[in-house]
Motif scaffolding. Sequence first.
Motif, PDB file in Angstrom:
ATOM      1  N   SER A 247       0.820  -1.273   0.103  1.00  0.00           N
ATOM      2  CA  SER A 247      -0.013  -0.047   0.073  1.00  0.00           C
ATOM      3  C   SER A 247       0.721   1.394  -0.081  1.00  0.00           C
ATOM      4  O   SER A 247       0.523   2.375  -0.822  1.00  0.00           O
ATOM      5  CB  SER A 247      -0.968   0.046   1.342  1.00  0.00           C
ATOM      6  OG  SER A 247      -0.107  -0.160   2.424  1.00  0.00           O
TER       7      SER A 247
ATOM      8  N   ARG B 226       0.927   4.076  -2.973  1.00  0.00           N
ATOM      9  CA  ARG B 226       0.520   5.726  -2.525  1.00  0.00           C
ATOM     10  C   ARG B 226       1.790   6.433  -3.112  1.00  0.00           C
ATOM     11  O   ARG B 226       1.539   7.451  -3.853  1.00  0.00           O
ATOM     12  CB  ARG B 226       0.510   5.823  -1.282  1.00  0.00           C
ATOM     13  CG  ARG B 226      -1.172   5.303  -0.680  1.00  0.00           C
ATOM     14  CD  ARG B 226      -1.129   5.871   0.890  1.00  0.00           C
ATOM     15  NE  ARG B 226      -0.071   5.371   1.583  1.00  0.00           N
ATOM     16  CZ  ARG B 226      -0.321   4.604   2.348  1.00  0.00           C
ATOM     17  NH1 ARG B 226      -1.226   3.574   2.380  1.00  0.00           N
ATOM     18  NH2 ARG B 226       0.651   4.043   3.459  1.00  0.00           N
TER      19      ARG B 226
ATOM     20  N   ASP C 125       1.730   6.903  -6.977  1.00  0.00           N
ATOM     21  CA  ASP C 125       0.706   7.530  -7.485  1.00  0.00           C
ATOM     22  C   ASP C 125       1.138   9.092  -7.048  1.00  0.00           C
ATOM     23  O   ASP C 125       0.819  10.068  -8.055  1.00  0.00           O
ATOM     24  CB  ASP C 125      -0.775   6.982  -6.568  1.00  0.00           C
ATOM     25  CG  ASP C 125      -1.801   8.221  -6.931  1.00  0.00           C
ATOM     26  OD1 ASP C 125      -2.160   7.883  -8.249  1.00  0.00           O
ATOM     27  OD2 ASP C 125      -2.209   8.643  -6.239  1.00  0.00           O
TER      28      ASP C 125
END
Length: 321
Positions: free
Chosen positions: A207, A211, A214
Motif C-alpha cells: 500500500s 501511494r 501515485d
Amino acid sequence: MESVVLDEIDLSLIHALTIDGRAPFSRIAAVLGVSDQTVARRYRRLRRADVIRVVGRLDARRLGHVVWALRLRVAPGSANAVARALAKRPDTSYVQLASGGTEVLCGTEASSEHDHAQLLEQLTETRPVLAISAQCVLHVFRGGPAAWPALTTALDPGQAARLDPYPGVAPSEVVLDDGDRALLDALSVDGRAAHATIAHATGWHESTVRRRIDALRSAGALFVDVDIDERLLGVHANTLLLMSVAPAALSSVGEALAEHEQVAFAGATTGATNLVASLMCADVYALYDYLTDRLAAIPAISSIETVPIVRTIKRGSIFGG
C-alpha cells in the motif's frame, strides 16, 4: 532482433502505454475494443522480441535536476567499449555511437553540480577518452513526458482521454527521499513492475508503494515511458542536429521543431550551438528532404551540424531524464 511487424493493435497498444504505462491490460483492452488476453499476448510478444520496454523515468525539471548532453571523442577502436561502460551507469539515460567510429553520445542527469563535475572527472581520467563536450539542457520543447509523435497517432482523442491517469491535475514540485531510490531503480528496469515486486525491493508495504508511485506520478516527477526500437516504425536514419539560433527566436524555433513528426527530441542548450534535436527519418533521402524543405523553411537557424547515429547501445527517452 526477432522479426516483428507492427499492426494496428500493436500501434494502439504502444500509444496506450505512452499515456499510462502502468494501466492494467483490462483497461487498455476496453479502450482498444479487444480482449484482455489479446493485449497481454501482444505486449509479451513485443517484450520477448526486445523491441519495446516500459520504464519509469524522472522528470528532471520537477526535481530541480539538470540534464546534460555529452559528446565524447575517443581513441580509434575504443568507442564500443566506452559506450558499453557508460550504458552500465545508472545515471545515463541513453548512449549512442556516432558515425566515424570515434564519437560517443550520451545523456546524463545530475542532482547537483558536484555530481556532474564528478562524472566529468571520471571520464577525463578514462584513457580512451580524448575530449569531452558537455551541453546543459536548459529547456525541453519535445521529449521526456512529451512522447515522440510517431508513437501517439493510433488512438483518437476520446480513447486517449479515457487512458489519462491524472486528467486535469497540474504538476507540482516534489522532494525525493532516501527510500525512493530502490523504488525508482525497480521502475527503471520495468515500469510495469507489480506493487508486490517493488515492495520486495524497497522493504515497504504494498500500500505504501502504491501511494508513493501515485504521488510521484500525479506530481509529474515520475513518468512511465516507452522505449522502442525505431526501426519498427520504419526509421533507418537517426540523426542528431546541432543548431545555432538567434536568442530572440530560440523559443519559437524550438516550438516549431516540436511539431515536426520526425523530431523525437528538441531542446535548448548551452554551448557552441544552442538548439539540439534528435531526428528520425526513413532513410538518408528522407533526411535530405527534411533538411532542405521543413528545416530550410525556418530562417532563424543560422548554422546546423548533422551527426548520424550508427548504433544505439542504451536506448532511453533521449535527454528525457
